[in-house]
Design a protein around this motif. Structure first.
Motif, mmCIF file in Angstrom:
data_model
loop_
_atom_site.group_PDB
_atom_site.id
_atom_site.type_symbol
_atom_site.label_atom_id
_atom_site.label_comp_id
_atom_site.label_asym_id
_atom_site.label_seq_id
_atom_site.Cartn_x
_atom_site.Cartn_y
_atom_site.Cartn_z
ATOM 1 N N SER A 157 0.348 -21.468 -8.982
ATOM 2 C CA SER A 157 0.346 -22.400 -10.104
ATOM 3 C C SER A 157 0.013 -23.796 -9.599
ATOM 4 O O SER A 157 0.627 -24.291 -8.641
ATOM 5 C CB SER A 157 1.710 -22.411 -10.801
ATOM 6 N N THR A 158 -0.990 -24.414 -10.207
ATOM 7 C CA THR A 158 -1.351 -25.813 -9.968
ATOM 8 C C THR A 158 -1.576 -26.427 -11.346
ATOM 9 O O THR A 158 -1.632 -25.713 -12.349
ATOM 10 C CB THR A 158 -2.631 -25.946 -9.124
ATOM 11 N N SER A 162 -3.467 -21.210 -13.011
ATOM 12 C CA SER A 162 -2.340 -20.346 -12.663
ATOM 13 C C SER A 162 -2.780 -18.901 -12.833
ATOM 14 O O SER A 162 -3.493 -18.579 -13.778
ATOM 15 C CB SER A 162 -1.116 -20.634 -13.540
ATOM 16 N N TYR A 207 -4.378 -23.266 -0.974
ATOM 17 C CA TYR A 207 -3.991 -24.153 -2.068
ATOM 18 C C TYR A 207 -3.214 -25.365 -1.596
ATOM 19 O O TYR A 207 -3.288 -26.435 -2.211
ATOM 20 C CB TYR A 207 -3.222 -23.370 -3.138
ATOM 21 N N THR A 211 -6.187 -28.536 -2.603
ATOM 22 C CA THR A 211 -5.977 -29.190 -3.887
ATOM 23 C C THR A 211 -5.655 -30.670 -3.685
ATOM 24 O O THR A 211 -5.370 -31.118 -2.587
ATOM 25 C CB THR A 211 -4.831 -28.512 -4.669
ATOM 26 N N SER A 215 -1.029 -33.542 -6.357
ATOM 27 C CA SER A 215 -0.765 -32.530 -7.374
ATOM 28 C C SER A 215 0.339 -31.580 -6.926
ATOM 29 O O SER A 215 0.489 -31.295 -5.740
ATOM 30 C CB SER A 215 -2.028 -31.709 -7.664
ATOM 31 N N LYS A 216 1.077 -31.064 -7.898
ATOM 32 C CA LYS A 216 2.057 -30.025 -7.609
ATOM 33 C C LYS A 216 1.347 -28.700 -7.341
ATOM 34 O O LYS A 216 0.365 -28.376 -7.997
ATOM 35 C CB LYS A 216 2.983 -29.838 -8.801
ATOM 36 N N VAL A 217 1.852 -27.964 -6.382
ATOM 37 C CA VAL A 217 1.329 -26.634 -6.071
ATOM 38 C C VAL A 217 2.522 -25.709 -5.858
ATOM 39 O O VAL A 217 3.497 -26.082 -5.193
ATOM 40 C CB VAL A 217 0.447 -26.644 -4.795
ATOM 41 N N SER A 218 2.443 -24.523 -6.409
ATOM 42 C CA SER A 218 3.462 -23.498 -6.177
ATOM 43 C C SER A 218 2.772 -22.193 -5.799
ATOM 44 O O SER A 218 1.855 -21.757 -6.493
ATOM 45 C CB SER A 218 4.305 -23.288 -7.437
ATOM 46 N N THR A 239 4.713 -33.893 -5.956
ATOM 47 C CA THR A 239 3.718 -34.968 -6.099
ATOM 48 C C THR A 239 3.811 -36.001 -4.980
ATOM 49 O O THR A 239 2.857 -36.755 -4.757
ATOM 50 C CB THR A 239 3.883 -35.668 -7.452
#
Length: 276
Positions: A157-158, A162, A207, A211, A215-218, A239
C-alpha cells in the motif's frame, strides 16, 4: 531471457470431466474480489496517523519487472483456478485454495464446470476421449498448486497504489500470482533457485527505495508452511522517513524501529519459519 514454466509430472495426466466435477463439494467461494481494497485494508491496520487523502487507484496489471523477474504472464479467472485445483485433490491443493481466498461452500461444482469450459474454449485444455488434459503453462500451474510446500502473501500500500501478490512454491517450480480486479489474476513463473521469502524482500526493497521518500509505504507479508504457524510481518515507512516493523496479524501490534540499513534483514528474520 524469460523464466520458463517448468514441467511437472503431477499435472500431466488427464482427468475425466465427470470425475473432476463430482469430486468437488457443493460450497460457495469466498473470492478475492477487489484485491486492491484488501491490500489497503490489511496495510491500514498497522498505520499510525490518518490514511492518505487520495484514494488508491485500482490494481496495476503487474508490478515492475525487477520485482517479478519475468514477463511470461498467464491470466486466469477464479473459475479456472478452481478447475485447476480440482485436478489434484491433495493437501497442498487445499492449502493453496485457502491461501488464495478461494475456499468456500455452495456452488463450487458449478464454478469448476465454468472454469473447465473456458479452459477448453481458450485452448488451455483439450479433450482426449473422456479425459480433459491441461496444456502449456496451466499444466504447470496446476502441478505447482498440487505439490506446493511454501506460500507467501504480500500486500503493498502506497498513496498511489495498493494490491496483493501471492507466491506458491513446490519442489518442481514456483509462481507469483498478481491479484486483479473482476476475478482475473495474472501468473508468472519464479526462478526455481529463488527462495520464496526473497520475493517478499524484493517487493519491500523496491517500494522502500523507489517511491517518494516523503510518502507512506506499507509492505505486509504472511509466510505459510506445512506443520508450522504462519509468520506475519509489516514494514512501514512513515512520512518522516522512519521505517518501523510490526509483527503478527493483530491490529495495533507494537512497532519496533530496526537499525538503519538492517530493515530488510529484520523483516526476513520476522518472517522465517522455524529459523529458516
Amino acid at each position: 531471457m524469460h523464466e520458463a514454466w517448468p514441467g511437472l509430472a503431477a499435472a500431466r495426466r488427464g482427468r475425466p470431466v465427470t470425475e473432476l466435477c463430482t469430486d468437488v463439494a457443493g460450497t460457495a467461494v469466498d473470492t478475492l474480489g477487489d484485491a486492491g481494497e484488501s491490500a489497503k485494508d490489511a496495510a491500514e491496520d498497522a498505520w499510525t496517523g490518518p490514511p492518505a487523502e487520495t484514494e488508491a487507484p485500482r490494481l496495476p496489471s503487474l508490478p515492475p519487472r525487477k520485482v517479478l523477474m519475468s514477463e511470461t504472464t498467464v491470466s486466469l479467472t477464479e473459475h479456472e483456478i478452481l478447475a485447476l485445483l480440482a485436478f489434484n485433490d491433495t493437501e497442498p491443493a487445499a492449502y493453496t485454495r485457502d491461501v488464495l481466498r478461494l475456499s468456500g461452500a455452495e456452488q463450487r461444482e458449478t464454478l469448476v464446470r465454468a472454469g473447465l469450459a473456458t479452459l477448453l474454449v481458450r485452448e488451455q485444455a483439450v479433450l482426449q476421449g473422456e479425459n480433459l488434459v491441461l496444456q502449456g503453462a496451466v499444466q504447470q500451474i496446476a502441478g505447482i498448486m498440487a505439490t506446493a510446500g511454501g506460500w507467501l502473501e504480500v500486500a503493498v500500500s502506497t498513496p498511489q497504489t495498493s494490491y496483493m501478490l501471492f507466491a506458491v512454491q513446490s519442489a518442481g517450480g514456483s509462481f507469483i500470482m498478481s491479484a486483479g480486479t473482476h476475478g482475473v489474476h495474472s501468473f508468472n513463473p519464479m526462478p526455481q533457485d529463488k527462495p520464496i521469502l526473497l520475493f517478499a524482500l524484493d517487493v519491500a526493497k523496491h517500494y522502500l527505495e523507489s517511491t517518494d521518500p516523503v510518502s507512506k509505504v506499507s509492505v505486509r507479508a504472511k509466510h505459510h508452511g506445512f506443520g508450522t504457524e504462519a509468520r506475519v510481518a509489516t514494514l512501514l515507512r512513515n512520512t518522516d522517513g522512519t521505517v518501523r516493523l510490526a509483527l503478527g496479524d493483530e491490529p495495533g501490534a507494537p512497532l519496533t524501529e530496526p537499525a538503519t540499513g538492517h530493515e530488510l534483514e529484520e523483516f526476513a528474520r520476522a518472517l522465517a519459519l522455524d529459523g529458516r
